[in-house]
Structures are given as structure tokens and as C-alpha cells.
Write an enzyme that holds these catalytic residues in place. Structure first.
Site, PDB file in Angstrom:
ATOM      1  N   THR A   1      64.063 -32.768 -27.012  1.00  0.00           N
ATOM      2  CA  THR A   1      63.461 -31.555 -26.347  1.00  0.00           C
ATOM      3  C   THR A   1      62.023 -31.186 -27.129  1.00  0.00           C
ATOM      4  O   THR A   1      61.253 -31.051 -26.218  1.00  0.00           O
ATOM      5  CB  THR A   1      64.580 -30.217 -26.705  1.00  0.00           C
ATOM      6  OG1 THR A   1      65.786 -30.455 -26.045  1.00  0.00           O
ATOM      7  CG2 THR A   1      63.857 -28.930 -25.887  1.00  0.00           C
TER       8      THR A   1
ATOM      9  N   GLY B   1      68.512 -38.891 -31.387  1.00  0.00           N
ATOM     10  CA  GLY B   1      69.595 -39.648 -32.445  1.00  0.00           C
ATOM     11  C   GLY B   1      70.857 -39.418 -32.051  1.00  0.00           C
ATOM     12  O   GLY B   1      71.754 -40.395 -31.869  1.00  0.00           O
ATOM     13  N   HIS B   2      71.240 -38.069 -31.567  1.00  0.00           N
ATOM     14  CA  HIS B   2      72.583 -37.919 -31.467  1.00  0.00           C
ATOM     15  C   HIS B   2      73.311 -38.375 -30.269  1.00  0.00           C
ATOM     16  O   HIS B   2      74.473 -38.322 -29.792  1.00  0.00           O
ATOM     17  CB  HIS B   2      72.950 -36.285 -31.453  1.00  0.00           C
ATOM     18  CG  HIS B   2      72.538 -35.595 -30.396  1.00  0.00           C
ATOM     19  ND1 HIS B   2      73.249 -34.911 -29.680  1.00  0.00           N
ATOM     20  CD2 HIS B   2      71.105 -35.082 -29.953  1.00  0.00           C
ATOM     21  CE1 HIS B   2      72.979 -34.219 -28.698  1.00  0.00           C
ATOM     22  NE2 HIS B   2      71.426 -34.371 -28.966  1.00  0.00           N
TER      23      HIS B   2
ATOM     24  N   THR C   1      57.159 -31.193 -42.925  1.00  0.00           N
ATOM     25  CA  THR C   1      57.919 -32.236 -43.844  1.00  0.00           C
ATOM     26  C   THR C   1      58.683 -32.797 -43.175  1.00  0.00           C
ATOM     27  O   THR C   1      59.633 -32.522 -42.372  1.00  0.00           O
ATOM     28  CB  THR C   1      58.526 -31.570 -45.181  1.00  0.00           C
ATOM     29  OG1 THR C   1      57.664 -30.799 -45.760  1.00  0.00           O
ATOM     30  CG2 THR C   1      59.094 -32.420 -46.060  1.00  0.00           C
TER      31      THR C   1
ATOM     32  N   CYS D   1      73.731 -28.505 -21.713  1.00  0.00           N
ATOM     33  CA  CYS D   1      72.505 -27.441 -21.775  1.00  0.00           C
ATOM     34  C   CYS D   1      72.572 -26.705 -20.584  1.00  0.00           C
ATOM     35  O   CYS D   1      71.918 -25.511 -20.616  1.00  0.00           O
ATOM     36  CB  CYS D   1      71.259 -27.931 -21.887  1.00  0.00           C
ATOM     37  SG  CYS D   1      70.983 -29.315 -23.208  1.00  0.00           S
TER      38      CYS D   1
END
Ligand code: PLP
Length: 395
Positions: A72, A203-204, A240, A328
Site C-alpha cells: 500500500t 512480502g506477506h 530506519t 481490505c
């Protein structure tokens, strides 16, 4: 038996991915931007993951990969960043499809409120995109075109390389963004030598954890960075870096790349077994995933005259987990915008269920689903208010 058939919503983290991640949570915890030796180790791990993601995407220059917190964020970065970088009074036109994920559609709707003019291209009854209509909309005012690679609800694959090429023939200044979330790890991707400027992954969706994504940015494709702050990610995405999750994404990418062919064969076999089994056994079942081009793990089936939410509740009680659309948009009672765009008739629009498999789906789970789902549909048909219609179907 627990039967997880909702892998387009999210997937289980691969044990090898988890193992690679753990040391970067406690042992190698240095901030990758620091100057001392342990920090160099974490910085190198990030660069290795960047190369692994580049490999999954068929990209020879890993520097074109930026890590983000999710797809997203990647989509927001690409879309908002391109329009912000390119907007002039004349250039304010953006194009997308009616079947995109909300992470694209909501941004387009927001940009419309801010004065941009947006075109939403439809699909045919099989879910395939009307490419000629899209190309007809491209003008000298167009600054961005977004087309997803694979649809999350039906699995339909769109020929994004070809569309990008045709769009650029009409206006070479247009930037082309692809939401590749449901394609990555499921079909081969080769972004080098294409006209695609931006490509997002998450990634998921392929066995890395939630909360890590990436954005490919073609060399020379300029955009205004979305998250400002430090100089991380070449000053294109501040904050970071989430080293452990980036390492996990890299590992998942390389596993997906190396096992794509084998996994796909088996996943496709099980998906086809489930799909044809349900269509054969259930008289009011209608296939919504009708395109010839689709990812191997997804099917979407409408059960006429039955309420989808009820089907999901009954399946939940049996330990069978599926979904009625995008995770979603669940919670909203509106029928799927993807199936509406495909003009799925109202008789099965409300009773449509997405089943999505992964490399962890077992034959026993498919057999269990095939034995239980027909009973659930039969039960619900008995309490449907559309008895005459169901009788006509022989139920
Ligand atoms: N795009 C598509 C096609 C998706 O299916 C999803 C997740 O469902 C997303 C984008 C959003 O991904 P993320 O959860 O990483 O923000």
C-alpha cells in the site's frame, strides 16, 4: 480439519524465512546506517536482500529496488510521487482500471478530489482488460497509467508489459505503475527491458511477514519521495530500515524464484481440482475466474441465489477459511467492485467466494473442502428466498 484457502489475503511465513530473520532481531541489531563494523553486517544483509528481490523481479540493477513497509505504501509512493513530480496545469490526467486494489483506487479517487482528471478502464465478462479503450484515453495530458499485474479477487493476469509499451508509443512521457502484489511468486516476472517504470510487491503474499514491501523504480523514472526524513534507501524512502523483515523478504523472494515452476504445477493442479470439483458437484455454481490468463492459485466461484457472507460463516464453523473479496474491503456489504466491473449477474454477485491456495495447501484440505462445501451450499439453498429459481437449476 483446518483448511486455509485465503492465501491472497496473506500467507504463512516460510520457516526458512523466519530462521534467516531471527538473528537480525537480536544478534545483529545495529542500525544499518551506523559506521561501525556490526552495522556494516546489517547494511550488507540489506543489500543482499535487495539483490534477491531484484532477481525475483527480473531486474539486473538492484539499486532500482526500494524497501517500504507494505505494498500500500509502495503504490501510494509511486502514484502520489509521480503526479506530484509531473503536475502542471495542462498535465493532470491519470488512468487506471476499474478492478484495481483499493490501495490504487482510493489514491486515484483522492487525486480526483484534488483536481486531477481520472479515467477508469473496464473489463469484459471474462475479466480481461479492454486494452484498446485504455489506449484511446492516453493523450498529451496523461501523466500516469496504473494497471495491476494480477487481480487479487479473480486471479486474472493483465499483459502489463505490452500495455506499457503501447502507452509509451502514444505518449513517451507517461509513467507506468504496476501493482504486482498478486503476481510476485506466482508467475515469472522480467522487468528489465520493459516500459514499466514502477512495480510494487508485498512480502506477506509470498511467505515473508506482513509489514514489508518493495517498490521497483526504473532508472530515470522520477518521483517525489512520499516519506521524508533521513537519507535511507538513497533518499527515496526515509526511516530506519527494518533489517530483519527486509532479510525475510529477500529470502522469500529467492525461494519463490527458485521454486516457481515446481510449486506452480502442484498449486495449479490442486486449484483446478477444487474448481472443477465444485463446479461439477454444485448445480448453482458459476465460475467468475474465466480469463485464460490467470495466476495458478486463485479461483472465484459464484453460488447463485445464496448470500456469500452466510457461506463464509458456515465454512468458518467447519474450519474452512476463504473470502468474499479483498480482505481490505471485507466488513463492507457492497458486492465486489471487481465482479461488478466484470458484469457478474446479481444472481451470483452476492454469493461469490474467492478460494486461494499456496505451496502449503495439502491434497487432504482440497478433498475436505470438496466434501463439505457442497453440503453447505445445499443447506443454504434450502433457506434461500429464491426457491423457484433454485428448483429450475435442479436444486
Ligand atoms: N495490491 C493487491 C493486489 C493486494 O492484493 C494487496 C493486499 O491485499 C495490496 C495491494 C496491499 O498490500 P499490503 O497489504 O502489503 O499493503
Amino acid at each position: 480439519m483446518e483448511t486455509y484457502l485465503d492465501n491472497n489475503a496473506t500467507t504463512k511465513v516460510d520457516k526458512n524465512v523466519l530462521e534467516k530473520m531471527i538473528p537480525y532481531l537480536n544478534e545483529f541489531y545495529s542500525n544499518p546506517s551506523s559506521m561501525y563494523n556490526p552495522a556494516r553486517k546489517t547494511a550488507l544483509a540489506i543489500e543482499q536482500a535487495r539483490s534477491q528481490v531484484a532477481e525475483l523481479l527480473g531486474v539486473s540493477n538492484p539499486k532500482t529496488i526500494i524497501f517500504t513497509s507494505c505494498a500500500t505504501e509502495s503504490a501510494n509512493t509511486a502514484i502520489k510521487g509521480v503526479v506530484s513530480h509531473n503536475k502542471t496545469k495542462e498535465n493532470n490526467h491519470i488512468i487506471t482500471t476499474q478492478v484495481e486494489h483499493p490501495c490504487v483506487l482510493s489514491v486515484y479517487e483522492d487525486l480526483e478530489k484534488k483536481g486531477y482528471s481520472a479515467s477508469y478502464i473496464g473489463v469484459d465478462e471474462n475479466g480481461d482488460l479492454n486494452i484498446d479503450s485504455l489506449l484511446k484515453k492516453v493523450t498529451s495530458k496523461t501523466i500516469l497509467v496504473s494497471v495491476m499485474h494480477a487481480n487479487n479477487e479473480t486471479g486474472t493476469v493483465y499483459p502489463v508489459e505490452k500495455i506499457a509499451q503501447e502507452v509509451k508509443k502514444i505518449n513517451k512521457n507517461v509513467k507506468f505503475f504496476v501493482d504486482g502484489v498478486q503476481a510476485a511468486g506466482k508467475i515469472p516476472i522480467e522487468l528489465d527491458n520493459t516500459d514499466i517504470d514502477f512495480y510494487s510487491i508485498s512480502g506477506h503474499k509470498f511467505h515473508a511477514p506482513k509489514g514489508i514491501g518493495a517498490l521497483y523504480v526504473k532508472k530515470g523514472a522520477l518521483f517525489d519521495p512520499f516519506i521524508l526524513g533521513g537519507h535511507q534507501e538513497n533518499s527515496l524512502r526515509a526511516g530506519t530500515q527494518n533489517t530483519a523483515f527486509i532479510v525475510g523478504l529477500g529470502e522469500a523472494a529467492i525461494i519463490a524464484k527458485n521454486t516457481l515452476e515446481f510449486e506452480n504445477k502442484e498449486v495449479r493442479r490442486l486449484r483446478d481440482k477444487l474448481e472443477s470439483g465444485l463446479l461439477d458437484r454444485i448445480k448453482n455454481a458459476k465460475l467468475n475466474s474465466k480469463s485464460k490468463n490467470r495466476v495458478p492459485n486463485t479461483t472465484n466461484i459464484g453460488f447463485e441465489y445464496i448470500e456469500g457472507e452466510l457461506i463464509l460463516l458456515y465454512l468458518n464453523d467447519l474450519g474452512i477459511y476463504a473470502s468474499s473479496g479483498s480482505a481490505c474491503t471485507s466488513g463492507s456489504l457492497d458486492p465486489s467492485h471487481v465482479l461488478r466491473a466484470q458484469k457478474v449477474p446479481f444472481t451470483s454477485l452476492h454469493g461469490s467466494i474467492r478460494f486461494s491456495l499456496s505451496k502449503y495447501t495439502k491434497e487432504e484440505e482440497i478433498d475436505y473442502a470438496l466434501s463439505e462445501i457442497p453440503k453447505v451450499i445445499e443447506k443454504l439453498a434450502k433457506i434461500s428466498p429464491f426457491q423457484d429459481e433454485l428448483k429450475k437449476l435442479g436444486m
